[in-house]
Design a protein around this motif. Sequence first.
Motif, PDB file in Angstrom:
ATOM      1  N   ARG A 183       0.948  -1.140  -0.088  1.00  0.00           N
ATOM      2  CA  ARG A 183       0.161   0.140  -0.219  1.00  0.00           C
ATOM      3  C   ARG A 183       1.070   1.285   0.122  1.00  0.00           C
ATOM      4  NH1 ARG A 183      -4.768  -1.394   4.259  1.00  0.00           N
ATOM      5  NH2 ARG A 183      -5.037  -3.636   3.725  1.00  0.00           N
ATOM      6  N   LYS A 187       0.914   4.193  -2.649  1.00  0.00           N
ATOM      7  CA  LYS A 187       0.491   5.560  -2.411  1.00  0.00           C
ATOM      8  C   LYS A 187       1.651   6.604  -3.001  1.00  0.00           C
ATOM      9  CE  LYS A 187      -0.476   8.223   1.561  1.00  0.00           C
ATOM     10  NZ  LYS A 187      -0.966   8.365   3.016  1.00  0.00           N
ATOM     11  N   ALA A 196      -5.631   1.691  -5.637  1.00  0.00           N
ATOM     12  CA  ALA A 196      -4.859   1.283  -4.719  1.00  0.00           C
ATOM     13  C   ALA A 196      -6.012  -0.072  -4.376  1.00  0.00           C
ATOM     14  CB  ALA A 196      -4.539   1.918  -3.459  1.00  0.00           C
ATOM     15  N   ILE A 201      -5.299  -4.254  -3.287  1.00  0.00           N
ATOM     16  CA  ILE A 201      -6.077  -4.893  -2.347  1.00  0.00           C
ATOM     17  C   ILE A 201      -7.109  -6.037  -3.028  1.00  0.00           C
ATOM     18  CG2 ILE A 201      -8.048  -4.748  -0.883  1.00  0.00           C
ATOM     19  CD1 ILE A 201      -7.199  -2.018  -0.291  1.00  0.00           C
TER      20      ILE A 201
END
Length: 287
Positions: A183, A187, A196, A201
């Motif tokens: 993550r 970012k 994301a 995910i």
Amino acid sequence: MVKRLSPYPNWFYLPGAIIYAVLFLVPTLLSFYFSLTRWTIFDSEFIGLDNFVQFFSEPALVKGFVNTFIYAVVTSGAKVVLGMALGLLLTSQIVGRGYLRAVVFFPVLVSTVGVGLTFQVLMNPERGAINAALGLFGFDGPGWLTDPSLALLSVALVDVWKGVGLATVIYMAGIVSIPAEYREAAKMDGAGPWAAFRKVILPLSWPATSTVVTLSLIGGLRSFDLIWAMTKGGPGFTSDVIASVIYKQYQAGFYGLSTAGNVVLFVAVTAVVVPLTRFLASKEVNA
């Protein structure tokens, strides 16, 4: 010198193998045999495939077969979407997260028959609390369980309400297990929340999705208790599924026909779940 392996450890499999054979293999083989007979407790007559021909030639039985797949697909799809959404929400930094987790999971702990009887009262078209609440806003509530076009969908919605908590827990475990580095890297690359989710995910939580789809689909194909508690397959045969059809045939004394229905259900579940499980496993991404 070649060292000979001792067969001694294999004997520890024997008790489990015996229990498995007695409780699963033998009843399964007997079911296949008795599905080819017209039987009672005291005698049986071999009739070949007549039970299966009759099963698929009666409209009510075919309707139950079709309803089973509709019910399974609707409930599975809804649990996947809602489970993922709630999993994302309940793993984020929100106020009252622990309390909300308990609320979402609570329906899983309640008896299925109890849930069915409760919602049967709540969905009563004349005295039910749901239509009464809709009436306060000027809406005329439908016959949730008495309208042939809504009965099966209404039961499916209750099934989703009861089972989405388990799907949420599975998704929460899958999301939490994703390494934070992925993550953070997304970012740093400028990925927004949607990017994301789609790039990190969603693919890395695929094992959770595979589990939820498999469990929900098996449960939907085998569903009986909730449908029987709420509609008993009615009105008419509009909300019947294979399991309720089997039960009705058994109540009527058509034991061979009901056994054939069990075989059809077993074959249908196996034919859907085995290849689906392999397909889902092939799509998993290793973190």
